[in-house]
Enzyme design. Sequence first.
Site, PDB file in Angstrom:
ATOM      1  N   GLN A  20       0.722  -1.316  -0.428  1.00  0.00           N
ATOM      2  CA  GLN A  20       0.061  -0.329  -0.192  1.00  0.00           C
ATOM      3  C   GLN A  20       0.712   1.670  -0.105  1.00  0.00           C
ATOM      4  OE1 GLN A  20      -2.704  -0.322   3.362  1.00  0.00           O
ATOM      5  NE2 GLN A  20      -0.378  -0.332   5.007  1.00  0.00           N
ATOM      6  N   LYS A  30      -6.452 -13.643  10.205  1.00  0.00           N
ATOM      7  CA  LYS A  30      -6.995 -13.561   9.144  1.00  0.00           C
ATOM      8  C   LYS A  30      -6.546 -14.305   7.750  1.00  0.00           C
ATOM      9  CE  LYS A  30      -9.663 -10.993   6.281  1.00  0.00           C
ATOM     10  NZ  LYS A  30     -10.510  -9.733   5.583  1.00  0.00           N
ATOM     11  N   HIS A  31      -5.003 -14.104   7.549  1.00  0.00           N
ATOM     12  CA  HIS A  31      -4.522 -14.626   6.621  1.00  0.00           C
ATOM     13  C   HIS A  31      -3.615 -15.835   6.531  1.00  0.00           C
ATOM     14  CE1 HIS A  31      -6.742 -12.049   3.883  1.00  0.00           C
ATOM     15  NE2 HIS A  31      -6.375 -10.638   5.352  1.00  0.00           N
ATOM     16  N   HIS A  37       0.925  -4.683   2.892  1.00  0.00           N
ATOM     17  CA  HIS A  37      -0.457  -4.587   3.689  1.00  0.00           C
ATOM     18  C   HIS A  37      -0.857  -6.272   4.243  1.00  0.00           C
ATOM     19  CE1 HIS A  37      -5.156  -3.845   3.832  1.00  0.00           C
ATOM     20  NE2 HIS A  37      -4.360  -4.970   4.641  1.00  0.00           N
ATOM     21  N   PHE A  78      -1.780  -5.400  14.237  1.00  0.00           N
ATOM     22  CA  PHE A  78      -1.914  -5.399  12.972  1.00  0.00           C
ATOM     23  C   PHE A  78      -1.689  -6.670  12.187  1.00  0.00           C
ATOM     24  CE2 PHE A  78      -0.243  -3.318   8.335  1.00  0.00           C
ATOM     25  CZ  PHE A  78      -1.158  -3.681   7.427  1.00  0.00           C
ATOM     26  N   HIS A  83      -3.541  -9.491  12.917  1.00  0.00           N
ATOM     27  CA  HIS A  83      -5.078  -9.306  12.762  1.00  0.00           C
ATOM     28  C   HIS A  83      -4.070 -10.348  11.173  1.00  0.00           C
ATOM     29  CE1 HIS A  83      -7.955  -8.742  10.073  1.00  0.00           C
ATOM     30  NE2 HIS A  83      -7.161  -8.020   9.002  1.00  0.00           N
ATOM     31  N   GLU A  84      -3.202  -9.908  10.536  1.00  0.00           N
ATOM     32  CA  GLU A  84      -2.702 -10.237   9.013  1.00  0.00           C
ATOM     33  C   GLU A  84      -2.828 -11.924   9.220  1.00  0.00           C
ATOM     34  OE1 GLU A  84      -2.558  -9.077   6.080  1.00  0.00           O
ATOM     35  OE2 GLU A  84      -4.363  -7.499   6.682  1.00  0.00           O
TER      36      GLU A  84
END
Length: 248
Positions: A37, A121-122, A64, A114, A117-118
Amino acid sequence: MKSSLSLSMFIKLFLLLALLDICVSKSVFDFFYFVQQWPGSYCDTKRSCCYPITGKPASNFSIHGLWPNYNNGSWPSDCNPKHPFNQSQISDLVSRAQTSWPSLGCPSSNNIKFWKHEWSKHGTCSESVGLDQHAYFQHTLDLKDQIDLLQILQDAGIKPDGSFYNVSSIEEAIEKGSGYFPGIRCNFDASRNSQLLEIYLCVDKSATRFIDCPILPHSNCPSQVEFPTFGADSGILQLATPSSPNYI
Ligand SMILES: *[C@@H]1O[C@H](CO)[C@@H](O)[C@H](O)[C@H]1NC(C)=O
Ligand SMILES: *[C@@H]1O[C@H](CO)[C@@H](O)[C@H](O)[C@H]1NC(C)=O
Ligand SMILES: *[C@@H]1O[C@H](CO)[C@@H](O)[C@H](O)[C@H]1NC(C)=O
Ligand SMILES: *[C@@H]1O[C@H](CO)[C@@H](O)[C@H](O)[C@H]1NC(C)=O
């Protein structure tokens, strides 16, 4: 009697294998999107942004995430709640990640939220191709250093100077400079100008090799987009620098 028993066992075994196959093939994805990003575009929106408490990020593309994806465009997420983010497993990567993978969300943070979360989720979805948390973060950071997007764009005369550029010129420059045709996503600045927010490249399941994208993300950009500066204080809600920390 004996033969019917072994037949029923055979059927059970067959069903078990079929079930296993469904489970395994469901959890294996096809490729990764490696998404970077532009902080200037993240920050100059109406909503604004917050620098991490570690300081203002460089005027450079930043990570990102690295996102498992299927060839049909859909993607798995939150694959393993049993393996939450564990900071001590990436302690040797934290300083690199602070530079290349800063959080711009509000409120200001130390980036951990952050990354957490990454990962949840991924990242947990990449366990199906054998990546643990350390490997996932290390490969993602290594990918960032393989292709210098800002340099590639600048070499083609496309600079973060607040002017407008053809999306096709941006795509061509990246294809020429990296060898791979990118996906581009946009957002709006506070005056509703469309601007370059994210650049997607594709990576194989080893998370080490760039590949041609099997499918590009849906582009939401018009034909011309702004490439804003990431200058001093532009659109910053809460300025946090090491000399004047703002933890709110
Ligand atoms: C896409 O492919 C995956 C894996 O084969 C499958 O699980 C998923 O249901 C598919 N999604 C769509 C929208 O076709
Ligand atoms: C986090 O990882 C460290 C190092 O591998 C390990 O010792 C610790 O038990 C882990 N913590 C949790 C909550 O799993
Ligand atoms: C931007 O990031 C790339 C890739 O990590 C790096 O090689 C380059 O030196 C950085 N440029 C600046 C101006 O920070
Ligand atoms: C940008 O696109 C417009 C319209 O397609 C075209 O006329 C113009 O030459 C392009 N500019 C560059 C620098 O490619």
